[in-house]
Motif scaffolding. Structure first.
Motif, PDB file in Angstrom:
ATOM      1  N   TYR B 200     114.961 -85.021  42.835  1.00 55.76           N
ATOM      2  CA  TYR B 200     115.691 -83.758  42.960  1.00 55.76           C
ATOM      3  C   TYR B 200     114.716 -82.581  42.992  1.00 55.76           C
ATOM      4  N   ALA B 333     121.232 -77.850  40.253  1.00 54.85           N
ATOM      5  CA  ALA B 333     122.532 -78.522  40.235  1.00 54.85           C
ATOM      6  C   ALA B 333     122.495 -79.824  39.453  1.00 54.85           C
ATOM      7  N   LEU B 334     121.314 -80.259  39.074  1.00 57.58           N
ATOM      8  CA  LEU B 334     121.199 -81.589  38.466  1.00 57.58           C
ATOM      9  C   LEU B 334     121.305 -81.548  36.946  1.00 57.58           C
ATOM     10  N   LEU B 361     130.466 -92.749  41.018  1.00 55.12           N
ATOM     11  CA  LEU B 361     130.846 -91.386  41.418  1.00 55.12           C
ATOM     12  C   LEU B 361     131.528 -90.658  40.260  1.00 55.12           C
ATOM     13  N   THR B 362     131.499 -89.322  40.337  1.00 52.78           N
ATOM     14  CA  THR B 362     132.099 -88.523  39.259  1.00 52.78           C
ATOM     15  C   THR B 362     133.580 -88.230  39.493  1.00 52.78           C
ATOM     16  N   GLY B 369     133.967 -83.629  47.103  1.00 48.18           N
ATOM     17  CA  GLY B 369     133.055 -83.102  46.090  1.00 48.18           C
ATOM     18  C   GLY B 369     132.627 -84.113  45.048  1.00 48.18           C
ATOM     19  N   LYS B 371     130.381 -86.548  43.174  1.00 46.79           N
ATOM     20  CA  LYS B 371     128.920 -86.609  43.110  1.00 46.79           C
ATOM     21  C   LYS B 371     128.485 -87.990  42.646  1.00 46.79           C
ATOM     22  N   ARG B 372     127.273 -88.344  43.033  1.00 48.73           N
ATOM     23  CA  ARG B 372     126.711 -89.606  42.561  1.00 48.73           C
ATOM     24  C   ARG B 372     126.382 -89.488  41.079  1.00 48.73           C
ATOM     25  N   ALA B 392     123.292 -87.028  36.967  1.00 49.98           N
ATOM     26  CA  ALA B 392     124.336 -86.741  37.957  1.00 49.98           C
ATOM     27  C   ALA B 392     124.357 -85.249  38.235  1.00 49.98           C
ATOM     28  N   GLU B 393     125.139 -84.853  39.229  1.00 51.05           N
ATOM     29  CA  GLU B 393     125.229 -83.417  39.478  1.00 51.05           C
ATOM     30  C   GLU B 393     126.367 -82.766  38.711  1.00 51.05           C
ATOM     31  N   GLU B 394     127.088 -83.523  37.907  1.00 49.73           N
ATOM     32  CA  GLU B 394     128.100 -82.926  37.046  1.00 49.73           C
ATOM     33  C   GLU B 394     128.520 -83.922  35.974  1.00 49.73           C
TER      34      GLU B 394
END
Lengths: 450, 450
Positions: B200, B333-334, B361-362, B369, B371-372, B392-394
């Motif tokens: 990232y 974002a990470l 996934l989230t 939208g 995220k991984r 993850a990104e969220e």
């Protein structure tokens, strides 16, 4: 080994997949009345709202994909007759608009028949423009009708009702939600927490009417409105989101024992008839707190039960856990969820409780974009946490999960206040709102104790 | 009762606030060298990145606000002498640029002296343009210097180093991160998970150099670059993020026993000298898994310890829990975090482990939208979960918290796979990635067992 599964929802297909995972040789057949399988019924409102582009998107798998793994999925098929002594099943298969009668033998039968919308017996329920919402087909019809409508009434303020109301609002309709009892989502949240969700809906322009029953639906050919108490609410679209009843007809026909709410199963997910299992919305579960039978009409519950049923069918003895009904929903920007008992439900069950409450933030106070978060924690008089409700514009789901684990592991509020939570300014407060709510619970218990 | 607290960070001020909460009459004085108190040092990089507007924003409280609650906070004050037999403290107070000597008596003394940046002994470390990052004052100086710089090197790829690197990148500088060992954040993540974070950072345009030590800093008056192995990296700004050492000088002077890492305290947060407590980055803690002494330089740990110290000072006997170091960070974002032991650290401690991994996934697969998310769960050979890492990104922080609770309650991967998690398409998958990682752990244990 032949396994026949009736129902192509989360419970049925997860059972099929799990059996295949543990047994390469089993003959697995899924029979469903629905045209589509493997879709997420809870996603239908998100197609209305436009968050998900179309109904095809919410179909996770096609029957052909199951066939590749040796799982035969028969759609638009109807069970005709089951001989539980001979262990045979007759069903009607529709192919190229022709109907054929077929027969199969089974060693194990799994009922994953789900639930069916319940409509109270009001006049006008059969008018055009009156819908229930359960299947993709329902969603398609609602969307088509809504596109030429201006005013909608959603009767029933449970999760599916509210999500549908929001979806219709996003489509541009005037929307009224009418709920019989004095609060929205009564099974999920206590009145003060439900009020926060209601405030959000009202801010989004949805009118919410509480404490009034629908008397009738007005109209000649299609709906023109509903009579709510003595007020007429105009509506060219009416959604009856008045609850779902477990679909137990087949189980009754077979002679499976029913419980207070639905099909009775043991800890292996087996019905009173050996070799016949049941999973998903059609079964009764045990409440982890009260020990009483209850319902858990959640996709996540169906998937957990499916794993237990499948393992037992292939000979791996495992037992299902009682449920806490960990639930989360997102309507627009608002996320809310709960697990365990509300204060109201606990009190109704004769459990003396106190509740710890806290309004806090989802990020450090100074971090841009911090959202308000409200936590309510329900504890019994020994401090054991038995329920938790959370409302915020972000980061609710995983907090519900943390609390689900806390409740399952019988954690007290005294213990929780000393627990470790992670912290970084963009994602949390240095003391988590959950801890703050637990501290409030401890204080209240001390007040009582003193 | 007189309580004197040395240090105005999270540990010191939380101790003060907690004592006040339980004791209306205590005389509480906080003495700090810093000009500011009650700020979040971990937020300094977010001011550089522009996510938080300015340094004033990250100051949560002013000394006057504490005074309103009867807590005297003396800033820019220096401890001169402590007489532990007479229980008196002499200190220098700076007021209107004049320095005054003052004396106070105490019944309880709390050391919350924090940590100080550690700089390896390299040539050029005293050049202009070379900074450590710990206080707001450091942040101000870095920002000012960075505004006229083009190329920065951050030495050290711990959390603060990476966050600072990202902040400088956002300011428009070319940024290189140089780390001595062969991966970034080695205390937090195993190599494969650290690689995801590194990817990232590289995608964001930050160059990461691993496995090379800084030989010297080059320049005549101000820095022109660093020598890294045999490569010269140009830099008109160098951040030495090479670690933080517990500030134990005062404790040593008093004769408090030191442990392997920092000040030794008992389960009441009391040092070897009765009546003298210590909290925060300057103390040694017990690792919940290994039982060995370790460090926990986290604001959240300091706040928990402060509560324990305060309660014991006011006479409420409570004991601190061993730590799991639940940690989360957000860079751009990470989001990534971890709790318990990594596989590397566990192995280093002689614990045989396996790890369950899952990439998922989230949100529901079809929900826009999604995220991984990558989860790695570390279990001992009995299945007990002893660590977990998430990238993850969220929606990472609360999952780390769930796992912190799971580890604290000694949950096994076998138990976790049957646990209830909430589900709704916009916020989760029907089977949570944590459960999927636990399933993978179970499979690996079965492979070993078979």
């Amino acid at each position: 080994m032949n396994v026949i599964i009736i129902g192509g929802g989360a419970g049925g297909l997860s059972t099929a997949s799990n059996i295949r995972k543990y047994d390469d040789d089993a003959q697995i057949t899924v029979i469903t009345r629905d045209k589509n399988v493997a879709y997420s019924p809870c996603a239908i409102p998100y197609v209305l709202s436009g968050d998900v582009r179309n109904f095809d998107d919410i179909i996770m798998h096609q029957p052909e994909e199951y066939l590749e793994r040796g799982i035969k999925v028969l759609t638009e098929a109807e069970v005709l007759e089951i001989d539980k002594d001979q262990k045979t099943i007759k069903y009607i298969l529709t192919q190229d608009k022709m109907r054929y009668e077929r027969e199969l033998e089974y060693d194990y039968l799994v009922m994953a028949t789900g639930g069916a919308p319940f409509i109270p017996p009001v006049k006008g329920a059969n008018l055009k423009g009156v819908f229930t919402i359960r299947t993709i087909n329902d969603g398609l019809k609602i969307k088509e009708w809504a596109e030429k409508s201006r005013k909608a009434v959603v009767v029933g303020a449970g999760l599916i009702g509210l999500e549908t109301a929001y979806g219709l609002k996003k489509m541009g309709l005037d929307v009224v939600v009418a709920e019989m009892v004095s609060q929205i989502v009564p099974r999920l949240l206590d009145p003060s927490m439900a009020r926060l969700v209601q405030n959000y809906l009202e801010k989004e322009g949805i009118r919410v009417i509480l404490g009034r029953s629908i008397e009738k639906i007005i109209g000649s050919e299609s709906t023109e409105g509903i009579l709510l108490g003595d007020e007429i609410i105009e509506a060219d679209l009416v959604i009856m989101a008045t609850g779902v009843r477990p679909e137990t007809h087949l189980a009754e026909y077979l002679g499976c024992e029913l419980g207070k709410w639905a099909i009775k199963v043991n800890e292996k997910m087996e019905t009173s008839i050996p070799g016949i299992y049941a999973v998903g919305d059609c079964v009764e579960v045990t409440d982890a707190i009260t020990g009483h039978p209850t319902q858990s009409p959640l996709g996540s519950t169906a998937v957990r039960q499916a794993k237990i049923a499948a393992k037992n069918i292939v000979g791996l003895a495992v037992e299902v856990e009682p449920v806490l009904n960990a639930t989360v929903a997102k309507i627009g920007a608002l996320e809310f969820g709960a697990v365990g008992l509300t204060k109201s439900v606990a009190t109704h069950n004769g459990i003396f409780v106190i509740s710890g409450k806290k309004r806090a933030l989802t990020k450090a106070r100074y971090y841009p974009g911090a959202k308000r978060i409200d936590v309510k924690m329900v504890c019994n008089l020994q401090g054991r946490i038995i329920g938790c409700q959370i409302v915020a514009e972000e980061r609710v789901a995983e907090r519900v999960d943390t609390m689900a684990l806390a409740i399952a592991k019988k954690v007290t509020c005294y213990e929780l206040v000393n627990m470790e939570f992670s912290y970084a300014p963009p994602v949390s407060m240095v003391i988590d709102p959950i801890i703050l709510a637990a501290e409030n619970a401890c204080e209240k218990l001390e007040e009582i104790g003193g």
